[in-house]
Design a protein around this motif. Structure first.
Motif, short mmCIF file in Angstrom:
data_model
loop_
_atom_site.label_atom_id
_atom_site.label_comp_id
_atom_site.label_asym_id
_atom_site.label_seq_id
_atom_site.Cartn_x
_atom_site.Cartn_y
_atom_site.Cartn_z
N ILE A 102 0.85 -1.20 0.00
CA ILE A 102 0.00 0.00 0.00
C ILE A 102 0.88 1.25 0.00
CG2 ILE A 102 -1.74 1.30 1.31
CD1 ILE A 102 -2.80 -1.28 0.14
N GLY A 103 0.53 2.22 -0.83
CA GLY A 103 1.28 3.47 -0.90
C GLY A 103 0.67 4.55 -0.02
N GLY A 104 1.48 5.55 0.35
CA GLY A 104 1.00 6.65 1.17
C GLY A 104 2.12 7.20 2.02
N GLU A 105 1.76 7.84 3.13
CA GLU A 105 2.74 8.44 4.04
C GLU A 105 3.29 7.37 4.98
OE1 GLU A 105 2.77 11.48 7.88
OE2 GLU A 105 1.01 11.40 6.56
N LEU A 106 4.61 7.32 5.12
CA LEU A 106 5.23 6.35 6.01
C LEU A 106 5.40 6.96 7.40
CD1 LEU A 106 6.51 3.54 6.32
CD2 LEU A 106 8.71 4.59 5.69
N LYS A 107 4.76 6.34 8.40
CA LYS A 107 4.86 6.80 9.79
C LYS A 107 6.13 6.22 10.42
CE LYS A 107 2.35 6.67 14.17
NZ LYS A 107 1.19 6.09 14.88
N ALA A 108 7.00 7.08 10.91
CA ALA A 108 8.32 6.65 11.38
C ALA A 108 8.26 5.70 12.57
CB ALA A 108 9.16 7.88 11.73
N SER A 109 7.43 6.02 13.58
CA SER A 109 7.47 5.26 14.83
C SER A 109 6.98 3.82 14.68
CB SER A 109 6.64 5.97 15.91
OG SER A 109 5.29 6.09 15.51
N THR A 110 5.95 3.61 13.86
CA THR A 110 5.41 2.26 13.71
C THR A 110 5.75 1.63 12.35
OG1 THR A 110 3.32 3.12 12.85
CG2 THR A 110 3.46 2.75 15.23
N GLU A 111 6.41 2.39 11.47
CA GLU A 111 6.78 1.91 10.14
C GLU A 111 5.57 1.45 9.34
OE1 GLU A 111 9.92 -0.95 10.65
OE2 GLU A 111 11.14 0.42 11.82
N ALA A 112 4.44 2.12 9.57
CA ALA A 112 3.19 1.81 8.86
C ALA A 112 2.91 2.89 7.82
CB ALA A 112 2.03 1.73 9.84
N VAL A 113 2.36 2.47 6.69
CA VAL A 113 1.94 3.44 5.68
C VAL A 113 0.52 3.88 6.02
CG1 VAL A 113 1.44 3.80 3.24
CG2 VAL A 113 3.41 2.42 3.91
N GLY A 153 -2.51 7.51 5.79
CA GLY A 153 -2.93 8.65 4.99
C GLY A 153 -4.05 8.34 4.02
N SER A 154 -4.55 9.40 3.36
CA SER A 154 -5.71 9.26 2.48
C SER A 154 -5.43 8.38 1.27
CB SER A 154 -6.16 10.65 2.00
OG SER A 154 -5.11 11.32 1.32
N GLN A 155 -4.22 8.40 0.76
CA GLN A 155 -3.88 7.54 -0.38
C GLN A 155 -3.99 6.07 0.00
OE1 GLN A 155 -0.10 8.38 -2.24
NE2 GLN A 155 -0.08 6.45 -3.37
N ALA A 156 -3.49 5.74 1.18
CA ALA A 156 -3.58 4.35 1.66
C ALA A 156 -5.03 3.93 1.83
CB ALA A 156 -2.83 4.21 2.98
N VAL A 157 -5.85 4.80 2.43
CA VAL A 157 -7.27 4.50 2.65
C VAL A 157 -7.99 4.26 1.32
CG1 VAL A 157 -9.45 5.47 3.43
CG2 VAL A 157 -7.42 5.69 4.86
N GLN A 158 -7.77 5.13 0.35
CA GLN A 158 -8.45 5.01 -0.94
C GLN A 158 -8.04 3.73 -1.67
OE1 GLN A 158 -10.98 6.80 -2.18
NE2 GLN A 158 -10.92 7.84 -0.18
N THR A 159 -6.76 3.37 -1.57
CA THR A 159 -6.29 2.14 -2.22
C THR A 159 -6.96 0.91 -1.61
OG1 THR A 159 -4.14 3.15 -2.69
CG2 THR A 159 -4.26 0.74 -2.77
N ILE A 160 -7.01 0.86 -0.29
CA ILE A 160 -7.58 -0.30 0.40
C ILE A 160 -9.06 -0.45 0.06
CG2 ILE A 160 -8.14 -1.25 2.68
CD1 ILE A 160 -5.51 0.04 3.66
N LYS A 161 -9.77 0.65 -0.13
CA LYS A 161 -11.19 0.59 -0.46
C LYS A 161 -11.47 -0.15 -1.76
CE LYS A 161 -12.95 4.68 1.98
NZ LYS A 161 -13.55 6.03 1.83
N ASN A 162 -10.47 -0.27 -2.62
CA ASN A 162 -10.64 -0.96 -3.89
C ASN A 162 -10.43 -2.47 -3.79
OD1 ASN A 162 -11.13 1.43 -5.37
ND2 ASN A 162 -8.94 1.83 -5.54
N TYR A 163 -9.96 -2.94 -2.64
CA TYR A 163 -9.66 -4.36 -2.46
C TYR A 163 -10.76 -5.05 -1.66
CZ TYR A 163 -4.86 -3.29 -3.98
OH TYR A 163 -3.77 -2.90 -4.68
N HIS A 164 -10.87 -6.36 -1.86
CA HIS A 164 -11.83 -7.19 -1.14
C HIS A 164 -11.07 -8.41 -0.62
CE1 HIS A 164 -15.11 -4.68 -2.65
NE2 HIS A 164 -14.46 -4.70 -3.80
N PHE A 165 -10.73 -8.38 0.65
CA PHE A 165 -9.86 -9.41 1.22
C PHE A 165 -10.67 -10.60 1.74
CE2 PHE A 165 -7.98 -5.18 2.14
CZ PHE A 165 -6.87 -5.27 1.30
#
Length: 247
Positions: free
Chosen positions: A141-152, A154-166
């Motif tokens: 997933i693309g987006g902003e990388l959070k330093a403390s938890t090393e998680a991506v 932000g809004s780009q990440a949210v929008q990308t995930i909305k397109n997937y069906h896990f």
């Protein structure tokens, strides 16, 4: 309705439920959202409740907004996380489309994931690197990388995930209670977790014993929205059918 009456009703609701959102109060009291927020702020200042992101909880429960770094969390409950991660990995089946949340507990799954016909989607750069090294198919997933938890995040990440069906998703958590559900300290990270849970046919929350009866600032899913994989039986949660003990 008078201010005093609203305050009394809010406190009564909290006594019954333990936590409540601004939206719930607004709908129940037929008041504006701004009025409800002012009421919560006033009661918080009086010490009669605890104001949290999006609502309030009863002040008998503690809330933490502190977020440890990945390096700090690696030493917390190491044996329990290893046990949980190994057991969680056994739920992955051929052709699954998996969401793998960032975090140290989900990281322990990586030692035991062997299913190469599954596809893995993650918002953790390190998770993606380790899975690719094992020959797995990975979508990062693309987006902003959070330093403390090393998680991506932000809004780009949210929008990308909305397109997937896990088919399945595996999530870390900072706190769990029946009333407040699954919580995490950061609102941006919670937003990513929330939409990912919504896009999963089945969600697994990886949670060692120390996270129970803890509350972080933001709820990303209600208590029964996920199956909890933990390391032991927890007092006060014996009747919960969505708790699985790792073995």
């Amino acid at each position: 309705m008078l201010t005093k009456q609203r305050h009394e009703m809010i406190l009564k609701l909290l006594e019954e439920k333990g936590s409540i959102t601004v939206t719930e109060i607004r709908d129940l009291l037929k008041a504006s959202e701004s009025t409800v927020r002012r009421d919560i702020t006033a009661l918080d200042k009086e010490g009669r409740l605890v104001k949290v992101f999006g609502g309030a909880i009863a002040n008998k429960q503690s809330v933490t907004s502190h977020e440890y770094t990945v390096a700090q969390k690696e030493d917390f409950s190491r044996e329990e996380k290893e046990k949980i991660g190994k057991f969680a990995a056994s739920f992955i089946e051929p052709e699954d489309f998996i969401y793998l949340d960032a975090g140290t507990t989900t990281a322990y799954m990586l030692n035991y994931i062997e299913e190469k016909s599954a596809t893995y989607v993650t918002n953790a750069v390190v998770h993606a690197q380790r899975l690719v090294a094992k020959g797995m198919k990975v979508l990062l997933i693309g987006g902003e990388l959070k330093a403390s938890t090393e998680a991506v995040i932000g809004s780009q990440a949210v929008q990308t995930i909305k397109n997937y069906h896990f088919t399945k998703g595996f999530f870390g958590v900072n706190g769990v209670t029946k009333q407040s559900g699954f919580t995490t300290p950061d609102a941006s990270e919670a937003a990513v977790k929330q939409v990912a849970v919504e896009q999963c046919r089945k969600s697994f929350i990886l949670c060692d014993y120390s996270k129970f009866d803890e509350i972080s600032s933001v709820t990303f899913a209600s208590f029964y929205e996920g199956e909890i994989i933990t390391d032991r039986r927890i007092s006060g949660y014996e009747d919960c059918k969505n708790i699985i003990i790792a073995r």
